[in-house]
Enzyme design. Sequence first.
Site, PDB file in Angstrom:
ATOM      1  N   SER D 232      36.748  35.116  41.527  1.00  0.00           N
ATOM      2  CA  SER D 232      36.038  34.066  40.051  1.00  0.00           C
ATOM      3  C   SER D 232      34.787  35.699  39.600  1.00  0.00           C
ATOM      4  CB  SER D 232      35.200  33.019  39.870  1.00  0.00           C
ATOM      5  OG  SER D 232      35.978  31.837  39.932  1.00  0.00           O
ATOM      6  N   SER D 270      41.559  33.208  38.963  1.00  0.00           N
ATOM      7  CA  SER D 270      40.216  34.182  38.718  1.00  0.00           C
ATOM      8  C   SER D 270      39.247  32.730  38.146  1.00  0.00           C
ATOM      9  CB  SER D 270      39.928  35.516  38.613  1.00  0.00           C
ATOM     10  OG  SER D 270      39.040  36.077  39.388  1.00  0.00           O
ATOM     11  N   ASP D 272      36.772  33.995  35.145  1.00  0.00           N
ATOM     12  CA  ASP D 272      36.447  35.042  34.777  1.00  0.00           C
ATOM     13  C   ASP D 272      36.168  34.463  33.356  1.00  0.00           C
ATOM     14  OD1 ASP D 272      37.447  36.366  36.921  1.00  0.00           O
ATOM     15  OD2 ASP D 272      39.030  36.539  35.764  1.00  0.00           O
TER      16      ASP D 272
END
Lengths: 352, 352, 352, 352
Positions: D232, D270, D272
């Site tokens: 992340s 992830s 993001d």
Amino acid sequence: PRAREAGVTVGILEPGPLNAITDVAGVTVGQVTLPRSRAVNTGVTAILPHGGNLFQDKVPAGFVAYNAFGKFMGSTQIVELGEVETPILLTNTLNVAEAGAAAVEWTLAQPGNEDVRSVNAVVGETNDGLLNVIRGRHVTIADARRAIDSARSGPVAEGAVGAGAGTVAFGFKAGIGTASRKLPAALGGWTLGVLVQANYGGVLTIAGVPVGVQLGRYDYRQQVEDRKADGSVVIVIATDAPLSDRNLRRVAERAFAGIARTGSSFSNGSGDYALAFSTAQAVRRTTDRRKDVASVQDLPNDRISPLFQATIEATEEAVLNALFKAHTVEGHRGTADALPLDKVLPMLKKAR
Amino acid sequence: PRAREAGVTVGILEPGPLNAITDVAGVTVGQVTLPRSRAVNTGVTAILPHGGNLFQDKVPAGFVAYNAFGKFMGSTQIVELGEVETPILLTNTLNVAEAGAAAVEWTLAQPGNEDVRSVNAVVGETNDGLLNVIRGRHVTIADARRAIDSARSGPVAEGAVGAGAGTVAFGFKAGIGTASRKLPAALGGWTLGVLVQANYGGVLTIAGVPVGVQLGRYDYRQQVEDRKADGSVVIVIATDAPLSDRNLRRVAERAFAGIARTGSSFSNGSGDYALAFSTAQAVRRTTDRRKDVASVQDLPNDRISPLFQATIEATEEAVLNALFKAHTVEGHRGTADALPLDKVLPMLKKAR
Amino acid sequence: PRAREAGVTVGILEPGPLNAITDVAGVTVGQVTLPRSRAVNTGVTAILPHGGNLFQDKVPAGFVAYNAFGKFMGSTQIVELGEVETPILLTNTLNVAEAGAAAVEWTLAQPGNEDVRSVNAVVGETNDGLLNVIRGRHVTIADARRAIDSARSGPVAEGAVGAGAGTVAFGFKAGIGTASRKLPAALGGWTLGVLVQANYGGVLTIAGVPVGVQLGRYDYRQQVEDRKADGSVVIVIATDAPLSDRNLRRVAERAFAGIARTGSSFSNGSGDYALAFSTAQAVRRTTDRRKDVASVQDLPNDRISPLFQATIEATEEAVLNALFKAHTVEGHRGTADALPLDKVLPMLKKAR
Amino acid sequence: PRAREAGVTVGILEPGPLNAITDVAGVTVGQVTLPRSRAVNTGVTAILPHGGNLFQDKVPAGFVAYNAFGKFMGSTQIVELGEVETPILLTNTLNVAEAGAAAVEWTLAQPGNEDVRSVNAVVGETNDGLLNVIRGRHVTIADARRAIDSARSGPVAEGAVGAGAGTVAFGFKAGIGTASRKLPAALGGWTLGVLVQANYGGVLTIAGVPVGVQLGRYDYRQQVEDRKADGSVVIVIATDAPLSDRNLRRVAERAFAGIARTGSSFSNGSGDYALAFSTAQAVRRTTDRRKDVASVQDLPNDRISPLFQATIEATEEAVLNALFKAHTVEGHRGTADALPLDKVLPMLKKAR
């Protein structure tokens, strides 16, 4: 009485046996209402998509924010991955964190989740600050865990209960409501159920009759914008139809058409969210299916419209149930009267 | 008669003097209906946000796709830049390209645009393939340019005209409709107008009365999914309130609450789009303002709710006007009857 | 030479045999370059997802607008339904309408489509107005149909060809470029191919080397915002992996990471769009599957990351190919030089 | 050393005096690192947009989720209303609830907020479960409140500190990093600062040099998908330019181009996210401005591109700072080594 018991019919499709979200097999609902006082009118409602390990066997889901003056937790991951992996919790605006912590803790504690290090808690809320001293942040993590643990199939308590203990709609006491639709076999035979936490305003309209105007109680009546940031409606939709997350999002979007028919003006201060999930085994994201290319079922775009109609109808009726079943509640900044059915039912009768 | 002339009142706010999108000062509408036959029932409707150079002095705008089974052209740039820079054109599904070419050519040809090399044409459409041989692609670039050139202020023709020449709603002939609301001074005094191209289905509901059911004509009646990809509604909203593009998007979103109240089921095959723009000079993106940091006015979030209510009401009434003003049209694959007001008006009267 | 032939390696994954979008079985590409002059430097590029009836057997698709100063046609329906049903056409900004009309006409004319009355044409564009008299709107419907009809498998022409005849990137002549990646078996073995229409700016970076700075040619060099609304990149991605439309959208989003690595500044005036589709039979939306609940395959979220990496790499390399293969073009408002490989290759060698 | 101190230059624009988010006047940062052990490597980082009452004087803001496998709290209201009204908190994945509760409690407790009953807490997170016993949920509400209370202007601690105490990027210890850009006067003279919580993977690339490959440490190296849901990056961007919420969203989107240049593969697991806000008084949503139509400043679309470039550069450099400043940390499931600058700096030197 519930709306249908009082003679109000919404739409053209038939409800399921319970006329509740729990008509969708496997869905359970748990509610905790905090001990009531003038200062405390709040609680938690939990919806569990199925009785297994929700984290390991995720359900596809779709999410829509119609007007997002609200604190819905967990939405971005739902949209990205198209799935829900925890119980869905509803509570008041300032206790989202406690409900979220409960969803995390409960998930970590489930057998089989010993290695889980990431949990996407899903929490909706509306603002019960008229009847509840919301700044007191009364709901605890333990309260929210009890709501999850108490989830059951069968009839669902409605009105001033759980996350609806202190909510108000159209100036009347409202709260939790539920309804369902069972499609005829020719339209797929699917069941779709809705649960709402109703706490918003506008011009109350019941089965098309502008009851709010006839009762002289509606927004903008004083030509003053007196609505504040405490309206909202959160709508949870379950179905056993094998839908993709994309089509679940489309289902969720239709819920607002049902809300529109109750007279909502979707004001600036409203937090209007809908979340739809499928309980179908054929689309469940099981541990096995999440390992490699897997086979899933899919109801195609061209066959989905009846589920849209069902969503609209069940949402409208769920709101009516929230209003019809709520009793008068005195709170710290005012009193929310129950809908005066003695006046309303004759209005509805006259219009038919 | 228009709906209001026939005694139908929608909502709690008052309309403007024309009860039309042209109540918003500066907005003009032009319509071209192709010479009618059993094979040709189509046309173009053009809305111009103001009478100046639209490309040089752009208007802030917001766009929403509720159900996007449709071919709306130009939406991504509207959303990214928050503005419209051309006339807004409506036509049939298979002539979007011709209308788009017309918007480009017209823009290139305006005085002052000699150096323009990029034009974001905005075109909405619905499918008139029941009454119109839509595969014939009858609308030409010249037809669409004539619609732009003929735009005028004042009353707007409704029903089976322009882009509504061949459209059908709830099984009846519909087409173009318009309506407006003028807020009381205490709520800001703004004017908001709506124009719809109505071509969708569901269970026709007029001022809350389920007329479709009472007439025995509604979707799913045969418990068969017989709706095809030819429904749709495009909604254009103008206001003189100084709104940001974000708040214009929120206004656009409320239009669907008005559509919901007419009984739409927002079926899979429907292309349901709304576009809202502000005509306020204080937010117009003039050549000067686009050069450097500039001052603009902004109606804050907290004051916008009455415009949401106005949008819902004007949209619902615009659809009713499209239905009330349309006449029966025979087309190549069937006939769309006018709404039988002789039967409908007594139904409405009885319900009041 | 193509970039790889010149010794430039992008990323850690291997390309397919052609290093082109046509490595994905069934995908064909057709290009029409208009007869060239100082006034005319434009054309059309067509990508066909498979060789069957695209309208009857639709492909799942995902779409992303990164910066939407552009006129991409057909996006809203792609997103709503998660599918593409026509050839994908690329052309110049002011001829989107003609390309769209061609996609409609071609689709109506295919055997089996005699009853089709709704077609969602998909057209991307960039602005070739430096080299092409774009206001002349030279591309005809017939030109675009020829591009579709000429689509073939095998190697794809790159550089100043088709829709890239007049485009410019980083101040150099660019155009059409393509590349592919074939995942190792342990990562699924899927093939993914990319085709770009490159026409944007920033600081040209090749395999990490800031070539634009070293050549003294990059945006903001004069500390003046001299970029206009004529940049853009459109990216088309094909894969044989059985992806849902949601995961195809996620693939599309990764293309911009590849663009970022070439040095794009994603300026205001850029129209940056990506469209990804799957050719897998197991997810194709055939006439049969669109009738009722059907079985489809699905690569789960947890297995998709290598395809993201492949997308990033193939997009970056496709842009390099567009630049490496383009020749100098003289146009009506200036000349776009080919990338001076004699200077660039030593820079790259030095950095390794 | 920070990256620039070690001789690494990113981009073409100059940093501000601190090369930190605190170069934007009024912005403060507070960080709490929990007492460190093998079991506990976590903390909280707080960013305050200005020193006044954040709830009463809100800042316009834009939000983007690039890959949303994450638990970012508060995003839907930011998008709907275009504003932030609380401190922005970063922490670990399973303590979002505690940070959210802290933001609520702190806001309720501020002088002037005695009647506040609705607070939109904003919390980002990444997963530090390699080094931290994340299931222990160590961060308390009090810890998060201390982070807010300790916010200061001036230099910002980087590396293994605050919310970055336990995060890892590209297989090396990373954490909190920051950087800024000051535009030349001809491009507006604005300052833009970025702070990242870096915890993601891919192929580490520093100033274009594929350091990850050269070090033999990068994703997919084993041709096995071994990345899990613990990557992340959360990016917070501040600027003093008078931007609309729409243009702040566009700024936020550019941050991912900076992330792309560091070699991220934006893998499935992830989370993001980017959040951008403006500190300009001329766009601040003060109590007065929120009452009625008000005047605000607006930097037009056509002038925003240099801020996009600044965002890309500052984000890339902030990540490098997170890596360059982090020290080796031993945790409960492994050790994250500091980036071996003794090996990396020669690689960078060789490439120049």
